[in-house]
Design an enzyme around this catalytic site. Structure first.
Site, PDB file in Angstrom:
ATOM      1  N   CYS A  76       0.865  -1.177   0.000  1.00 51.72           N
ATOM      2  CA  CYS A  76       0.000   0.000   0.000  1.00 51.72           C
ATOM      3  C   CYS A  76       0.901   1.226   0.000  1.00 51.72           C
ATOM      4  CB  CYS A  76      -0.888  -0.019   1.250  1.00 51.72           C
ATOM      5  SG  CYS A  76      -1.829   1.483   1.565  1.00 51.72           S
ATOM      6  N   CYS A 187      -1.326   3.586  -6.938  1.00 49.81           N
ATOM      7  CA  CYS A 187      -2.013   2.921  -5.824  1.00 49.81           C
ATOM      8  C   CYS A 187      -2.199   1.481  -6.243  1.00 49.81           C
ATOM      9  CB  CYS A 187      -3.358   3.590  -5.546  1.00 49.81           C
ATOM     10  SG  CYS A 187      -4.426   2.693  -4.385  1.00 49.81           S
TER      11      CYS A 187
END
Length: 258
Positions: A76, A187
């Site tokens: 992440c 992302c």
């Protein structure tokens, strides 16, 4: 003490890190993996640094204490920016990797390319991204595009369709008019909607995502620590989600095997 037979942990704020997990499982089929998505507290990209760091540290502690992970991938971008430096201080002998936007390969793809970086607001405003932008802006034009709300499509399993296309058109169209050469998927959720992003951007725009590079770096660190699994072993993947919702596990499996 970690053993070669212990699993590799992959952590994300929700479903996005499964895009990184897929690359790792393909690259290291002999390893067992345990994936933890913190969908209960998602999205991370709109929280404060202290909140993200606290959530990440507690989830990694769970993976180490209860599941005896021998290595950790923080899959992440937001959690990487907030917590990886702290994790490496806390666990100096543990192989740990984070993720970062694949700006370098995008910038190196051509002479002074125009690069659109799609990421969460946290990542766009974070120190790591700003540092990368400073390094490469002399040889490229980098346009940061915060995408609040995009990861939620993946969390709902909405990977295609008119609603997603309308959302992306509103985000991307003003920037595509500038003549974009590359798009960085900043992302780990975004590779799951890469087909729709490509459709809107056009075939002449190249998409970049850093999942394979992260997988290679984790393999290197595991081998360096002498913790590689038995090559004859066929690895397994276990999915966990902080919501405890079986539907989340089903969606995790769907995203992994699609």
């Amino acid at each position: 003490m970690a053993k070669n037979t212990d699993p590799v942990a992959v952590f994300d704020s929700g479903m996005g890190g499964i895009s990184v997990l897929k690359e790792m499982a393909n690259l290291m089929p002999e390893e067992d993996f345990i994936y933890l998505g913190d969908s209960k507290n998602a999205p991370y990209g709109t929280k404060t640094m202290d909140e993200v760091r606290s959530l990440t540290l507690s989830n990694i502690a769970l993976l180490l204490d209860k599941y005896h992970a021998k290595a950790v991938a923080v899959a992440c971008n937001t959690a990487t920016s907030a917590a990886v430096r702290t994790l490496r201080k806390m666990y100096p002998t543990l192989p740990i990797v984070g993720v970062e936007p694949a700006i370098k390969p995008a910038v190196e793809s051509g002479p002074h390319p125009r690069v659109l970086v799609m990421a969460t607001p946290y990542t766009i405003h974070g120190e790591k991204f700003q540092r990368l932008k400073e390094v490469y802006e002399a040889s490229s034009t980098i346009y940061p595009l915060p995408c609040p709300g995009l990861m939620e499509f993946v969390e709902r399993g909405e990977l295609y369709g008119p609603e997603l296309e309308d959302f992306l058109h509103k985000l991307m169209d003003p920037w595509l008019e500038k003549g974009i050469d590359c798009i960085v998927l900043g992302c780990t959720h975004y590779p799951f909607v890469a087909d729709t992003i490509q459709k809107i951007a056009g075939d002449e725009v190249t998409l970049f995502d850093g999942s394979l590079g992260t997988a290679r770096e984790l393999r290197r660190r595991i081998r360096e620590a002498g913790l590689a699994g038995d090559p004859s072993h066929r690895g397994n993947v276990t999915f966990l989600n902080s919501t405890g919702d079986p539907g989340r596990i089903r969606l995790s499996r769907f995203l992994f095997y699609r």
